[in-house]
Design a protein around this motif. Sequence first.
Motif, PDB file in Angstrom:
ATOM      1  N   GLN A   1       0.846  -1.130   0.038  1.00 43.94           N
ATOM      2  CA  GLN A   1       0.257   0.045  -0.079  1.00 43.94           C
ATOM      3  C   GLN A   1       0.695   1.062   0.120  1.00 43.94           C
ATOM      4  OE1 GLN A   1      -2.515  -0.364   3.387  1.00 43.94           O
ATOM      5  NE2 GLN A   1      -4.204  -1.586   2.079  1.00 43.94           N
ATOM      6  N   THR A   2       2.093   1.155   0.628  1.00 44.56           N
ATOM      7  CA  THR A   2       2.751   2.315   0.915  1.00 44.56           C
ATOM      8  C   THR A   2       4.132   2.399   0.246  1.00 44.56           C
ATOM      9  OG1 THR A   2       3.874   1.553   2.839  1.00 44.56           O
ATOM     10  CG2 THR A   2       1.912   2.734   3.244  1.00 44.56           C
ATOM     11  N   GLY A   3       4.605   1.195  -0.441  1.00 43.30           N
ATOM     12  CA  GLY A   3       5.699   1.031  -0.995  1.00 43.30           C
ATOM     13  C   GLY A   3       6.946   1.193   0.063  1.00 43.30           C
ATOM     14  N   CYS A   4       6.883   1.190   1.369  1.00 42.04           N
ATOM     15  CA  CYS A   4       7.722   1.323   2.395  1.00 42.04           C
ATOM     16  C   CYS A   4       8.367   0.067   2.598  1.00 42.04           C
ATOM     17  CB  CYS A   4       7.358   2.375   3.520  1.00 42.04           C
ATOM     18  SG  CYS A   4       6.817   3.768   2.960  1.00 42.04           S
ATOM     19  N   LEU A   5       9.462  -0.107   2.904  1.00 40.54           N
ATOM     20  CA  LEU A   5      10.141  -1.059   3.688  1.00 40.54           C
ATOM     21  C   LEU A   5       9.738  -1.269   5.005  1.00 40.54           C
ATOM     22  CD1 LEU A   5      12.290  -3.486   3.066  1.00 40.54           C
ATOM     23  CD2 LEU A   5      13.943  -1.856   4.140  1.00 40.54           C
ATOM     24  N   LYS A   6       9.399  -2.359   5.531  1.00 41.98           N
ATOM     25  CA  LYS A   6       8.848  -2.676   7.032  1.00 41.98           C
ATOM     26  C   LYS A   6       9.399  -3.948   7.436  1.00 41.98           C
ATOM     27  CE  LYS A   6       4.605  -0.131   6.487  1.00 41.98           C
ATOM     28  NZ  LYS A   6       3.201   0.031   6.852  1.00 41.98           N
ATOM     29  N   TYR A   7       9.626  -4.032   8.566  1.00 41.49           N
ATOM     30  CA  TYR A   7       9.946  -5.077   9.431  1.00 41.49           C
ATOM     31  C   TYR A   7       8.748  -6.177   9.110  1.00 41.49           C
ATOM     32  CZ  TYR A   7      14.288  -3.255  11.305  1.00 41.49           C
ATOM     33  OH  TYR A   7      15.600  -2.751  11.349  1.00 41.49           O
ATOM     34  N   TYR A   8       9.279  -7.680   9.034  1.00 42.02           N
ATOM     35  CA  TYR A   8       8.266  -8.784   8.930  1.00 42.02           C
ATOM     36  C   TYR A   8       8.305  -9.246  10.253  1.00 42.02           C
ATOM     37  CZ  TYR A   8       5.809 -12.843   7.336  1.00 42.02           C
ATOM     38  OH  TYR A   8       5.086 -14.024   7.141  1.00 42.02           O
ATOM     39  N   THR A   9       7.310  -9.119  11.000  1.00 39.70           N
ATOM     40  CA  THR A   9       7.082  -9.524  12.432  1.00 39.70           C
ATOM     41  C   THR A   9       5.683 -10.274  12.453  1.00 39.70           C
ATOM     42  OG1 THR A   9       6.288  -7.529  13.245  1.00 39.70           O
ATOM     43  CG2 THR A   9       8.758  -8.143  13.039  1.00 39.70           C
ATOM     44  N   PRO A  10       5.365 -11.289  11.673  1.00 42.93           N
ATOM     45  CA  PRO A  10       3.970 -11.987  11.836  1.00 42.93           C
ATOM     46  C   PRO A  10       3.494 -12.341  13.418  1.00 42.93           C
ATOM     47  CG  PRO A  10       5.335 -13.247  10.760  1.00 42.93           C
ATOM     48  CD  PRO A  10       6.208 -12.138  10.863  1.00 42.93           C
ATOM     49  N   GLN A  11       4.710 -12.671  14.060  1.00 39.82           N
ATOM     50  CA  GLN A  11       4.275 -13.037  15.656  1.00 39.82           C
ATOM     51  C   GLN A  11       3.850 -11.783  16.433  1.00 39.82           C
ATOM     52  OE1 GLN A  11       7.404 -13.541  14.125  1.00 39.82           O
ATOM     53  NE2 GLN A  11       8.062 -11.563  14.870  1.00 39.82           N
TER      54      GLN A  11
END
Length: 217
Positions: free
Chosen positions: A76-86
């Motif tokens: 949606q934003t095209g930004c890099l984010k940390y992947y923390t599904p927990q």
Amino acid sequence: MRPARAPHYTPREVSRHCTLTDLWVSYRGRVYDLTPLAKKHRGDILLKPIIEAAGKDISHWFNLKTGDIKTYIDPQTGCLKYYTPQGRFLHVPPSYPSSDWDTDFGRPWWKDPSYEVGILSSKTRIIRIINTLTSQEQILEVCSEETVWEILARYLPYNAHAGSYTWKYCGAPLNMELTLEDNGVRDEDEEFDELRMDCDSFTASIHLYFNDDLTEL
């Protein structure tokens, strides 16, 4: 005196440290004691995912090439984010700008070497140690990377005088500075698995022969 080196731990040993006051995890082949981190941030909601992971391997949290937490591009934003599904955890920034996000915490905990306590064994082995003097037997789970000296240290709770014995395999003395594999004690688990044989029924046996002196280690 034998030079000290980082100890190896089995996954089973790490799993025993699974409480808020005794919190270990493993990732990327290393073992970490995060008890001080948990004590420092006790009551912080961002500690929850770490508590839930106590005693477990969390290598899947990390990018194995960079050593950092996995990231992804938000569609949606095209930004890099940390992947923390927990769930977001300590030192991971919020997804969006936040005025209460304090960046003054120094290095993130997953990059802090002060928490490291040892190396996670890549392969464990089950061996039988037989005391020929007393006929007592002990089954031990050991790390394949450990030398016989280090295996002896694991055996000390069962025999405080283990250093007063000559350790042998198939009648030949073991070189205490080498691993089991280097001493010719082969790990045949894969072969047994291919042959559909129960590897627990074919445990390598190490025989201890008593020497003259009693050396308490």
